[in-house]
Motif scaffolding. Structure first.
Motif, PDB file in Angstrom:
ATOM      1  N   UNK A  12       0.827  -1.312  -0.064  1.00  0.00           N
ATOM      2  CA  UNK A  12      -0.154   0.065   0.013  1.00  0.00           C
ATOM      3  C   UNK A  12       0.969   1.297   0.080  1.00  0.00           C
ATOM      4  N   UNK A  13       2.054   1.229   0.598  1.00  0.00           N
ATOM      5  CA  UNK A  13       2.806   2.308   0.779  1.00  0.00           C
ATOM      6  C   UNK A  13       3.525   2.397  -0.826  1.00  0.00           C
ATOM      7  N   UNK A  14       3.849   1.505  -1.487  1.00  0.00           N
ATOM      8  CA  UNK A  14       4.210   1.681  -2.788  1.00  0.00           C
ATOM      9  C   UNK A  14       3.331   1.844  -3.854  1.00  0.00           C
ATOM     10  N   UNK A  15       2.013   1.706  -3.631  1.00  0.00           N
ATOM     11  CA  UNK A  15       0.802   2.056  -4.475  1.00  0.00           C
ATOM     12  C   UNK A  15      -0.603   2.255  -3.697  1.00  0.00           C
ATOM     13  N   UNK A  16      -0.760   3.407  -3.214  1.00  0.00           N
ATOM     14  CA  UNK A  16      -2.086   3.348  -2.210  1.00  0.00           C
ATOM     15  C   UNK A  16      -3.339   3.442  -2.947  1.00  0.00           C
ATOM     16  N   UNK A  17      -3.379   3.233  -4.259  1.00  0.00           N
ATOM     17  CA  UNK A  17      -4.417   3.068  -5.074  1.00  0.00           C
ATOM     18  C   UNK A  17      -4.628   1.577  -5.527  1.00  0.00           C
ATOM     19  N   UNK A  18      -3.752   0.692  -5.020  1.00  0.00           N
ATOM     20  CA  UNK A  18      -3.889  -0.949  -5.295  1.00  0.00           C
ATOM     21  C   UNK A  18      -5.180  -1.343  -4.703  1.00  0.00           C
ATOM     22  N   UNK A  19      -6.217  -2.050  -5.476  1.00  0.00           N
ATOM     23  CA  UNK A  19      -7.351  -2.341  -5.247  1.00  0.00           C
ATOM     24  C   UNK A  19      -7.319  -3.407  -4.160  1.00  0.00           C
ATOM     25  N   UNK A  20      -8.259  -3.701  -3.661  1.00  0.00           N
ATOM     26  CA  UNK A  20      -8.347  -4.966  -2.631  1.00  0.00           C
ATOM     27  C   UNK A  20      -8.331  -6.415  -3.431  1.00  0.00           C
ATOM     28  N   UNK A  21      -8.714  -6.155  -5.077  1.00  0.00           N
ATOM     29  CA  UNK A  21      -8.746  -7.402  -5.619  1.00  0.00           C
ATOM     30  C   UNK A  21      -7.347  -7.853  -5.848  1.00  0.00           C
ATOM     31  N   UNK A  22      -6.359  -6.697  -6.192  1.00  0.00           N
ATOM     32  CA  UNK A  22      -5.135  -6.942  -6.332  1.00  0.00           C
ATOM     33  C   UNK A  22      -4.237  -7.164  -5.202  1.00  0.00           C
ATOM     34  N   UNK A  23      -4.574  -6.718  -4.121  1.00  0.00           N
ATOM     35  CA  UNK A  23      -3.823  -7.011  -2.932  1.00  0.00           C
ATOM     36  C   UNK A  23      -4.189  -8.599  -2.506  1.00  0.00           C
ATOM     37  N   UNK A  24      -5.337  -9.020  -2.791  1.00  0.00           N
ATOM     38  CA  UNK A  24      -5.650 -10.229  -2.787  1.00  0.00           C
ATOM     39  C   UNK A  24      -4.835 -11.269  -3.668  1.00  0.00           C
ATOM     40  N   UNK A  25      -4.578 -10.741  -4.857  1.00  0.00           N
ATOM     41  CA  UNK A  25      -3.765 -11.747  -5.555  1.00  0.00           C
ATOM     42  C   UNK A  25      -2.468 -11.820  -5.068  1.00  0.00           C
ATOM     43  N   UNK A  26      -1.862 -10.801  -4.933  1.00  0.00           N
ATOM     44  CA  UNK A  26      -0.530 -10.497  -4.646  1.00  0.00           C
ATOM     45  C   UNK A  26      -0.086 -11.271  -3.358  1.00  0.00           C
ATOM     46  N   UNK A  27      -1.081 -11.200  -2.450  1.00  0.00           N
ATOM     47  CA  UNK A  27      -0.771 -11.875  -1.155  1.00  0.00           C
ATOM     48  C   UNK A  27      -1.418 -13.183  -0.664  1.00  0.00           C
ATOM     49  N   UNK A  28      -2.206 -13.814  -2.013  1.00  0.00           N
ATOM     50  CA  UNK A  28      -2.831 -14.838  -1.855  1.00  0.00           C
ATOM     51  C   UNK A  28      -3.960 -15.247  -0.852  1.00  0.00           C
ATOM     52  N   UNK A  33     -10.862 -11.221   3.491  1.00  0.00           N
ATOM     53  CA  UNK A  33      -9.851 -11.111   4.633  1.00  0.00           C
ATOM     54  C   UNK A  33      -8.804 -10.015   4.282  1.00  0.00           C
ATOM     55  N   UNK A  34      -8.625  -9.674   3.287  1.00  0.00           N
ATOM     56  CA  UNK A  34      -7.787  -8.189   2.895  1.00  0.00           C
ATOM     57  C   UNK A  34      -8.589  -7.033   3.437  1.00  0.00           C
ATOM     58  N   UNK A  35      -9.977  -7.077   3.198  1.00  0.00           N
ATOM     59  CA  UNK A  35     -10.647  -6.036   3.548  1.00  0.00           C
ATOM     60  C   UNK A  35     -10.793  -5.915   5.254  1.00  0.00           C
ATOM     61  N   UNK A  36     -10.657  -7.176   5.849  1.00  0.00           N
ATOM     62  CA  UNK A  36     -10.683  -7.167   7.357  1.00  0.00           C
ATOM     63  C   UNK A  36      -9.386  -6.588   7.976  1.00  0.00           C
ATOM     64  N   UNK A  37      -8.360  -7.087   7.288  1.00  0.00           N
ATOM     65  CA  UNK A  37      -7.082  -6.647   7.720  1.00  0.00           C
ATOM     66  C   UNK A  37      -6.873  -5.263   7.569  1.00  0.00           C
ATOM     67  N   UNK A  38      -7.325  -4.619   6.642  1.00  0.00           N
ATOM     68  CA  UNK A  38      -7.272  -3.328   6.204  1.00  0.00           C
ATOM     69  C   UNK A  38      -7.996  -2.397   7.196  1.00  0.00           C
ATOM     70  N   UNK A  39      -9.160  -2.774   7.515  1.00  0.00           N
ATOM     71  CA  UNK A  39     -10.101  -2.042   8.745  1.00  0.00           C
ATOM     72  C   UNK A  39      -9.383  -2.480   9.937  1.00  0.00           C
ATOM     73  N   UNK A  40      -8.772  -3.557  10.425  1.00  0.00           N
ATOM     74  CA  UNK A  40      -7.915  -3.603  11.618  1.00  0.00           C
ATOM     75  C   UNK A  40      -6.882  -2.692  11.709  1.00  0.00           C
ATOM     76  N   UNK A  41      -6.185  -2.448  10.436  1.00  0.00           N
ATOM     77  CA  UNK A  41      -4.750  -1.723  10.434  1.00  0.00           C
ATOM     78  C   UNK A  41      -5.380  -0.332  10.790  1.00  0.00           C
ATOM     79  N   UNK A  42      -6.241   0.020  10.189  1.00  0.00           N
ATOM     80  CA  UNK A  42      -7.136   1.508  10.479  1.00  0.00           C
ATOM     81  C   UNK A  42      -7.543   1.624  11.810  1.00  0.00           C
ATOM     82  N   UNK A  43      -8.212   0.675  12.355  1.00  0.00           N
ATOM     83  CA  UNK A  43      -8.734   1.061  13.632  1.00  0.00           C
ATOM     84  C   UNK A  43      -7.750   1.088  14.548  1.00  0.00           C
ATOM     85  N   UNK A  44      -6.358   0.466  14.419  1.00  0.00           N
ATOM     86  CA  UNK A  44      -5.340   0.321  15.511  1.00  0.00           C
ATOM     87  C   UNK A  44      -4.376   1.561  15.255  1.00  0.00           C
ATOM     88  N   UNK A  45      -4.911   2.528  14.144  1.00  0.00           N
ATOM     89  CA  UNK A  45      -4.075   3.691  13.821  1.00  0.00           C
ATOM     90  C   UNK A  45      -2.860   3.231  13.106  1.00  0.00           C
TER      91      UNK A  45
END
Length: 145
Positions: A12-28, A33-45
């Motif tokens: 995300x720091x390399x490309x903040x516009x990367x879609x959840x679908x692309x992140x999903x593919x890159x991280x398998x 799951x990606x959406x949940x992780x993103x939400x947790x990382x935002x909630x934790x600040x």
């Protein structure tokens, strides 16, 4: 944070516009799951937000500078309040040592630089340095292993 969270932050720091679908593919991982992780990382600040990086020079603010303000003549809170709306100031950091604040600013030219310095003079001693180049800019920030 696990290794997947760290990899997610790096992507995300390399490309903040990367879609959840692309992140999903890159991280398998699944998109939920990606959406949940993103939400947790935002909630934790950890993820503070998403924004565009704009080139000051490309929008007519070709002179960037670092300003050190020392021997403050007002309270830090009063100074912070007074400069909060100054659009020439990109960043302001209260620091330790003999300097009270380190400020990054971008102006259109020397006349604007002079006006900015004049606006800051009532608050303390102003020392400016024009930025010639930035060999390290927007470095990826990850937790230490």
């Amino acid at each position: 944070m696990d290794k997947i969270d760290v990899a997610l932050l790096k992507l995300l720091q390399e490309d903040g516009r990367m879609t959840v679908s692309e992140l999903s593919k890159r991280l398998a991982l699944s998109r939920p799951s990606i959406s949940e992780r993103l939400l947790r990382l935002q909630e934790r600040g950890i993820i503070l937000g998403f924004n565009a990086r704009v080139s000051p020079a490309a929008i007519g603010r070709g002179v960037q500078l670092i300003i050190q303000l020392s021997e403050l003549k007002v309270s830090p809170q009063e100074f912070e309040h007074k400069i909060a709306e100054d659009e020439d100031i990109l960043e302001c950091h209260r620091v330790t040592g003999t300097v009270s604040f380190v400020i990054k600013a971008a102006v259109t030219g020397m006349d604007d630089l002079s006006r900015l310095v004049e606006r800051l003079l009532p608050y303390g001693n102003v020392n400016t340095s024009v930025i010639l180049s930035s060999p390290i800019l927007n470095r990826t920030v990850l937790p230490k292993p």
